[in-house]
Design a protein around this motif. Structure first.
Motif, PDB file in Angstrom:
ATOM      1  N   SER A 213       0.808  -1.219   0.000  1.00 47.81           N
ATOM      2  CA  SER A 213       0.000   0.000   0.000  1.00 47.81           C
ATOM      3  C   SER A 213       0.840   1.268   0.000  1.00 47.81           C
ATOM      4  N   GLN A 214       2.125   1.148   0.268  1.00 47.06           N
ATOM      5  CA  GLN A 214       2.984   2.325   0.226  1.00 47.06           C
ATOM      6  C   GLN A 214       3.447   2.668  -1.186  1.00 47.06           C
ATOM      7  N   ILE A 215       3.057   1.854  -2.183  1.00 45.01           N
ATOM      8  CA  ILE A 215       3.287   2.238  -3.583  1.00 45.01           C
ATOM      9  C   ILE A 215       2.513   3.525  -3.825  1.00 45.01           C
ATOM     10  N   PRO A 216       3.185   4.600  -4.278  1.00 41.81           N
ATOM     11  CA  PRO A 216       2.546   5.917  -4.293  1.00 41.81           C
ATOM     12  C   PRO A 216       1.282   6.039  -5.122  1.00 41.81           C
ATOM     13  N   ASN A 217       1.235   5.471  -6.326  1.00 44.13           N
ATOM     14  CA  ASN A 217       0.050   5.694  -7.157  1.00 44.13           C
ATOM     15  C   ASN A 217      -0.223   4.555  -8.109  1.00 44.13           C
ATOM     16  N   PHE A 218      -1.385   4.646  -8.752  1.00 39.57           N
ATOM     17  CA  PHE A 218      -1.931   3.600  -9.614  1.00 39.57           C
ATOM     18  C   PHE A 218      -1.040   3.314 -10.819  1.00 39.57           C
ATOM     19  N   HIS A 219      -0.345   4.359 -11.330  1.00 41.87           N
ATOM     20  CA  HIS A 219       0.452   4.196 -12.544  1.00 41.87           C
ATOM     21  C   HIS A 219       1.632   3.251 -12.334  1.00 41.87           C
ATOM     22  N   LYS A 220       2.031   3.029 -11.082  1.00 40.64           N
ATOM     23  CA  LYS A 220       3.169   2.166 -10.809  1.00 40.64           C
ATOM     24  C   LYS A 220       2.761   0.711 -10.572  1.00 40.64           C
ATOM     25  N   LEU A 221       1.502   0.372 -10.855  1.00 37.95           N
ATOM     26  CA  LEU A 221       0.996  -0.962 -10.529  1.00 37.95           C
ATOM     27  C   LEU A 221       0.848  -1.901 -11.718  1.00 37.95           C
ATOM     28  N   SER A 222       1.254  -1.487 -12.920  1.00 39.35           N
ATOM     29  CA  SER A 222       1.040  -2.325 -14.103  1.00 39.35           C
ATOM     30  C   SER A 222       1.666  -3.706 -13.944  1.00 39.35           C
ATOM     31  N   TRP A 223       2.898  -3.742 -13.408  1.00 44.21           N
ATOM     32  CA  TRP A 223       3.576  -5.027 -13.241  1.00 44.21           C
ATOM     33  C   TRP A 223       2.817  -5.938 -12.294  1.00 44.21           C
ATOM     34  N   LEU A 224       2.300  -5.362 -11.190  1.00 48.07           N
ATOM     35  CA  LEU A 224       1.569  -6.151 -10.204  1.00 48.07           C
ATOM     36  C   LEU A 224       0.259  -6.670 -10.796  1.00 48.07           C
ATOM     37  N   SER A 225      -0.386  -5.823 -11.611  1.00 47.86           N
ATOM     38  CA  SER A 225      -1.645  -6.209 -12.226  1.00 47.86           C
ATOM     39  C   SER A 225      -1.453  -7.342 -13.233  1.00 47.86           C
ATOM     40  N   ILE A 226      -0.372  -7.287 -14.004  1.00 45.28           N
ATOM     41  CA  ILE A 226      -0.110  -8.339 -14.991  1.00 45.28           C
ATOM     42  C   ILE A 226       0.174  -9.673 -14.297  1.00 45.28           C
ATOM     43  N   VAL A 227       0.969  -9.631 -13.227  1.00 45.09           N
ATOM     44  CA  VAL A 227       1.231 -10.852 -12.441  1.00 45.09           C
ATOM     45  C   VAL A 227      -0.081 -11.417 -11.899  1.00 45.09           C
ATOM     46  N   ALA A 228      -0.918 -10.540 -11.362  1.00 41.97           N
ATOM     47  CA  ALA A 228      -2.199 -10.979 -10.795  1.00 41.97           C
ATOM     48  C   ALA A 228      -3.096 -11.588 -11.858  1.00 41.97           C
ATOM     49  N   ALA A 229      -3.105 -10.987 -13.069  1.00 44.45           N
ATOM     50  CA  ALA A 229      -3.922 -11.531 -14.160  1.00 44.45           C
ATOM     51  C   ALA A 229      -3.461 -12.930 -14.537  1.00 44.45           C
ATOM     52  N   ILE A 230      -2.141 -13.142 -14.577  1.00 42.44           N
ATOM     53  CA  ILE A 230      -1.597 -14.473 -14.878  1.00 42.44           C
ATOM     54  C   ILE A 230      -2.032 -15.481 -13.816  1.00 42.44           C
ATOM     55  N   MET A 231      -1.999 -15.068 -12.570  1.00 42.97           N
ATOM     56  CA  MET A 231      -2.424 -15.942 -11.477  1.00 42.97           C
ATOM     57  C   MET A 231      -3.906 -16.322 -11.615  1.00 42.97           C
ATOM     58  N   SER A 232      -4.735 -15.346 -12.010  1.00 45.02           N
ATOM     59  CA  SER A 232      -6.170 -15.624 -12.138  1.00 45.02           C
ATOM     60  C   SER A 232      -6.423 -16.654 -13.226  1.00 45.02           C
ATOM     61  N   PHE A 233      -5.691 -16.546 -14.336  1.00 45.48           N
ATOM     62  CA  PHE A 233      -5.808 -17.551 -15.387  1.00 45.48           C
ATOM     63  C   PHE A 233      -5.355 -18.924 -14.877  1.00 45.48           C
ATOM     64  N   ALA A 234      -4.289 -18.923 -14.095  1.00 46.06           N
ATOM     65  CA  ALA A 234      -3.735 -20.191 -13.613  1.00 46.06           C
ATOM     66  C   ALA A 234      -4.724 -20.934 -12.737  1.00 46.06           C
ATOM     67  N   TYR A 235      -5.273 -20.273 -11.710  1.00 43.82           N
ATOM     68  CA  TYR A 235      -6.159 -21.014 -10.804  1.00 43.82           C
ATOM     69  C   TYR A 235      -7.500 -21.311 -11.447  1.00 43.82           C
ATOM     70  N   SER A 236      -7.959 -20.443 -12.356  1.00 47.01           N
ATOM     71  CA  SER A 236      -9.205 -20.744 -13.069  1.00 47.01           C
ATOM     72  C   SER A 236      -9.024 -21.977 -13.944  1.00 47.01           C
ATOM     73  N   THR A 237      -7.880 -22.052 -14.630  1.00 49.12           N
ATOM     74  CA  THR A 237      -7.601 -23.198 -15.500  1.00 49.12           C
ATOM     75  C   THR A 237      -7.464 -24.481 -14.687  1.00 49.12           C
ATOM     76  N   ILE A 238      -6.802 -24.396 -13.530  1.00 50.50           N
ATOM     77  CA  ILE A 238      -6.677 -25.573 -12.665  1.00 50.50           C
ATOM     78  C   ILE A 238      -8.054 -26.024 -12.195  1.00 50.50           C
ATOM     79  N   GLY A 239      -8.897 -25.070 -11.781  1.00 50.84           N
ATOM     80  CA  GLY A 239     -10.252 -25.411 -11.361  1.00 50.84           C
ATOM     81  C   GLY A 239     -11.038 -26.088 -12.470  1.00 50.84           C
ATOM     82  N   LEU A 240     -10.873 -25.579 -13.692  1.00 48.16           N
ATOM     83  CA  LEU A 240     -11.549 -26.203 -14.834  1.00 48.16           C
ATOM     84  C   LEU A 240     -11.050 -27.625 -15.047  1.00 48.16           C
ATOM     85  N   GLY A 241      -9.724 -27.782 -14.993  1.00 49.71           N
ATOM     86  CA  GLY A 241      -9.152 -29.111 -15.208  1.00 49.71           C
ATOM     87  C   GLY A 241      -9.595 -30.114 -14.155  1.00 49.71           C
TER      88      GLY A 241
END
Length: 465
Positions: A167-195
């Motif tokens: 939460s000490q990350i100053p602003n939204f513009h610095k979060l792209s990397w975190l968002s991309i990692v999170a998106a990859i994770m969401s695909f991973a667990y959704s795919t595992i659940g499907l499998g």
């Protein structure tokens, strides 16, 4: 709060800001915001609604969400004297198009929803982290739940500590990397659940779990009253799974332009994001329902319908926790920014609020940001520990976010922006749609509140479940 030294003047947008967002980064932000803990409850929601109403409700929410997103996206720039000016937050958009008391109403709805989402994500992440330990326990001890009772409160505290740092990350513009990692994770667990769901369906052969056109059966699975309340709650769960309007404006504000205009880029990102998530939702919900039938657990990756392979179940839950770490920040950064901007304008002479201290490594610390964000995370964590009800909380959040932020304000701003005549055919259609969605939100909220009231009497704070 932006780092002025790193500003790239060559890449400035029409308002002097340096933005780098693209269709890809905006889509990843949307997927991060949309595919979250909501996907985990869809098998349960389908079990309450059945094979007919379940898919119909899911598709209806996807169309409404995308349509309303397009209306909101087109309202990003101000009309009138400030025509063409970008608005950085949802509240700024409402102020530009509607003004008056509706601005305060929007702020109340948006920021209350963000607080609720932070609480919901803390609950879900802790459940997933507990599931990692329980998966290993069940593998070693057998499927005896009495031997694998684990307290999830330490995991809530651990999740809160991680958020204190991020939460000490100053602003939204610095979060792209975190968002991309999170998106990859969401695909991973959704795919595992499907499998895992597909594997369970195949392994069951002719002995498939019972499922029906109308979902859980009165007198067999539930009482008549429970059927009604759980149906309402299921609608709220599905609504929550599409809740991203409260951060849509902030996501749009990261997109560089022109050309092409950022609204066109954002509409593409919204189409891609909603389409991908709807496909995943349909697969997760329907295959999950087919795998478990009317006995589908509230969370299909932590309710332990799946025991083996235990390492894959554990990995999926690790992915959920990592995803929610990122999604928490995607949702909360707009609230952080609003409070800090308001405070810096209101008390501009205060060094406690405005002074930035360089601590090395290109990182600055601000005392007000440190204290206020820490208090927020601590309070959200404490509330999550008091009401740790996964489906109930998700349903209530979905109901409260869906109508005001996803439906009401986009419609009202679109009417104002296009100057649609009162009682014209389009005006009537939009008002009917708005009222229908209000009714859906109210019944979903009622079902979730009833569930919380029912479960709160059973809670033993700080005990393993």
């Amino acid at each position: 709060m932006r780092d002025q030294e790193s500003r790239n003047f060559v890449g400035e947008d029409d308002d002097g800001e340096n933005r780098t967002g693209t269709v890809m980064t905006a889509t990843s932000h949307i997927i991060t915001a949309v595919i979250g803990s909501g996907v985990l409850s869809l098998a349960w929601a389908m079990a309450q609604l059945g094979w007919v109403a379940g898919p119909a409700v899911l598709v209806a929410f996807s169309f409404i969400t995308y349509y309303m997103a397009t209306l909101l996206i087109d309202c990003n720039r101000s009309p009138g004297p400030q025509s063409g000016k970008r608005n950085p937050t949802y509240m700024h958009v409402v102020r530009a198009h509607l003004g008056g008391a509706k601005v305060q109403l929007c702020g109340l709805a948006q920021y209350a929803s963000i607080v609720g989402t932070a609480i919901g994500y803390t609950i879900t992440a802790s459940i997933s982290m507990v599931a990692v330990e329980r998966a290993t326990c069940f593998h070693k001890e057998g499927h005896d739940h009495t031997k694998c009772k684990i307290n999830n409160y330490p995991y809530m505290i651990g999740f809160g500590i991680v958020q204190l740092v991020l939460s000490q990350i100053p602003n939204f513009h610095k979060l792209s990397w975190l968002s991309i990692v999170a998106a990859i994770m969401s695909f991973a667990y959704s795919t595992i659940g499907l499998g895992l769901s597909l594997a369970r369906i195949i392994s069951s052969g002719k002995h498939q779990p019972k499922s029906t056109l109308t979902g859980v059966e009165v007198g067999v699975d539930v009482t008549g009253a429970d059927k009604v309340w759980q149906t309402f709650q299921a609608i709220g769960n599905i609504a929550f799974s599409y809740a991203f309007s409260l951060v849509l404006v902030e996501i749009q504000n990261t997109i560089k332009s022109p050309p092409p205009p950022e609204n066109k880029v954002m509409k593409k990102a919204s189409l891609y994001g909603v389409s991908v998530t709807t496909l995943f939702y349909a697969l997760c919900g329907l295959l999950g329902y087919a795998a478990f039938g009317n006995k589908a657990p509230g969370n299909f990756l932590t309710g332990f319908g799946f025991y083996e392979p235990y390492w894959l179940v554990a990995f999926a839950n690790i992915c959920i926790a990592v995803h929610l770490i990122g999604a928490y920040q995607v949702y909360c950064q707009p609230l952080f920014g609003f409070i800090e901007n308001y405070s810096s304008n209101r008390w501009s002479e205060s060094k406690f609020i405005s002074q930035e201290y360089n601590i090395g490594g290109g990182f600055n610390i601000n005392m007000f940001r440190l204290v206020w964000r820490t208090v927020f995370v601590v309070l959200a964590t404490l509330i999550a520990m008091i009401i740790p009800f996964f489906n109930d909380v998700l349903g209530l959040l979905g109901a409260t976010v869906f109508y005001p932020l996803t439906v009401y304000f986009p419609i009202e701003m679109h009417i104002a922006q296009r100057k649609i005549p009162k009682f014209s055919a389009k005006w009537m259609w939009l008002k009917i749609l708005s009222f229908s969605c209000l009714v859906v939100s109210l019944v979903a909220a009622a079902g979730s509140i009833q569930g919380i009231a029912k479960n709160v009497t059973k809670v033993k704070p700080f005990h393993a479940t």
